[in-house]
Scaffold this motif. Sequence first.
Motif, PDB file in Angstrom:
ATOM      1  N   ILE A  84      11.798  28.464   1.372  1.00 54.54           N
ATOM      2  CA  ILE A  84      11.824  28.710   2.809  1.00 54.54           C
ATOM      3  C   ILE A  84      10.449  28.434   3.400  1.00 54.54           C
ATOM      4  CG2 ILE A  84      12.037  30.513   4.543  1.00 54.54           C
ATOM      5  CD1 ILE A  84      14.377  31.584   3.165  1.00 54.54           C
ATOM      6  N   ASP A  85       9.449  28.897   2.688  1.00 51.38           N
ATOM      7  CA  ASP A  85       8.084  28.707   3.172  1.00 51.38           C
ATOM      8  C   ASP A  85       7.766  27.228   3.334  1.00 51.38           C
ATOM      9  OD1 ASP A  85       6.258  30.921   3.664  1.00 51.38           O
ATOM     10  OD2 ASP A  85       4.827  29.634   2.594  1.00 51.38           O
TER      11      ASP A  85
ATOM     12  N   LYS B 191       9.605  25.651   6.210  1.00 47.70           N
ATOM     13  CA  LYS B 191       9.033  26.020   7.511  1.00 47.70           C
ATOM     14  C   LYS B 191       7.772  25.217   7.796  1.00 47.70           C
ATOM     15  CE  LYS B 191      11.520  29.805   8.727  1.00 47.70           C
ATOM     16  NZ  LYS B 191      11.927  30.358   9.979  1.00 47.70           N
ATOM     17  N   ARG B 192       6.981  25.027   6.767  1.00 45.79           N
ATOM     18  CA  ARG B 192       5.763  24.246   6.971  1.00 45.79           C
ATOM     19  C   ARG B 192       6.087  22.793   7.298  1.00 45.79           C
ATOM     20  NH1 ARG B 192       1.603  27.583   5.590  1.00 45.79           N
ATOM     21  NH2 ARG B 192       2.400  29.299   4.351  1.00 45.79           N
TER      22      ARG B 192
ATOM     23  N   MET C 170       8.728  21.831   8.750  1.00 46.04           N
ATOM     24  CA  MET C 170       9.194  21.840  10.130  1.00 46.04           C
ATOM     25  C   MET C 170       8.008  21.778  11.093  1.00 46.04           C
ATOM     26  SD  MET C 170      10.963  25.004  12.021  1.00 46.04           S
ATOM     27  CE  MET C 170       9.432  25.920  11.970  1.00 46.04           C
ATOM     28  N   GLY C 171       6.968  22.544  10.778  1.00 39.08           N
ATOM     29  CA  GLY C 171       5.798  22.532  11.639  1.00 39.08           C
ATOM     30  C   GLY C 171       5.244  21.125  11.807  1.00 39.08           C
TER      31      GLY C 171
END
Lengths: 124, 250
Positions: free
Chosen positions: B43-44, B47-48, B50-51
Amino acid sequence: MAASGTQSKDRQFLAVIGDEDSVTGLLLAGVGHVTQPPDSQKNFLVVDAKTETSAIEAAFDRFTTERKDIAILLINQHIAERIRHRVDTYTAAFPALLEIPSKDHPYDPEKDSVLKRVRRLFGE
Amino acid sequence: MSGSGAREAVFATRQSLGLMKSKLKGAQTGHDLLKRKKITRRIDEAKRKMGRVMQIAAFSLAEVTYAVGGDIGYQIQESAKNARFRVRTKQENVSGVLLPQFESYMTEGNNDFGLTGLGKGGQQVQRCRETYARAVETLVELASLQTAFVILDEVIKVVNRRVNAIEHVIIPRTENTIKYINSELDELDREEFYRLKKVSGKKQRDAAAEEKLRADKKTAVDEKEKENKAVHEAETKDLLGDQDNEDVIF
């Protein structure tokens, strides 16, 4: 909590709560949808500095609980910050709530409600 | 030292030591398997990613604004009517838990923004749309992952409790038991050694005593023999001396 199959099948749209740039970009990708008149409802909300927090909350509620055709709700992280308590207490699986970065506010994993939950769960 | 901490009620034998050792190994393997930090990391990472993706997309939107020479936000918001980009929800069975899986797809044949950028910057608009479409795909992927996590939450909690139980109760207890058995066996060893030492010491002492006794006896016998001999000699002498004294009568 677990949505039944029939319920999740109808969900096919994405919803956006974001600043103008984010919404514009996502609309360009083709996520925008306006339901048939008479009650034409948009699936996006543009938030700027003048937008009331109550308006954001209302949109949040509309997208998460009222409408049954939203699969994923995208919300800018800095806007999520304004209704943080609502975001943090939101635990339903559908629609999925996703905090996204905006142009002016880079993504901060520390604030993400889901990641916070992940961390808490694993005791880190 | 073995009394600290809880331990299982076992007899301290080599057999139970072996049992405990295999149990500890099993618990450790299970612990490693269960403590899948992978979920957090995945997940981490998503998310990164995605950033980064969103940053690129925002940049391409800035390009559009520059090329078109004005704000197109309003125009786009007004002309959005029908979603071209939609998601389908699939159910995926992961070890008995039904997990939703979002799948993005494009509907053909409707284009809300056919006129956007017609005057100028059409190319940039097109590129921007593609970039954002890719970004949204990443977002959809992430949403799948996240929803799976939310649903798995309960399951994970149970698993987590088990992980904690293994980590904080079972493994220390088994280790304690092993320590206890080891110390007990060592103690037995020492006792045994001491006993053996005692036994062998006693044996040695006994042997020495016996030897002494025998030696004493021997000397006594020797002395007696010597005495006897002396006496005998004396008697013989006496006898010899007395030879003339009496006649021998037949």
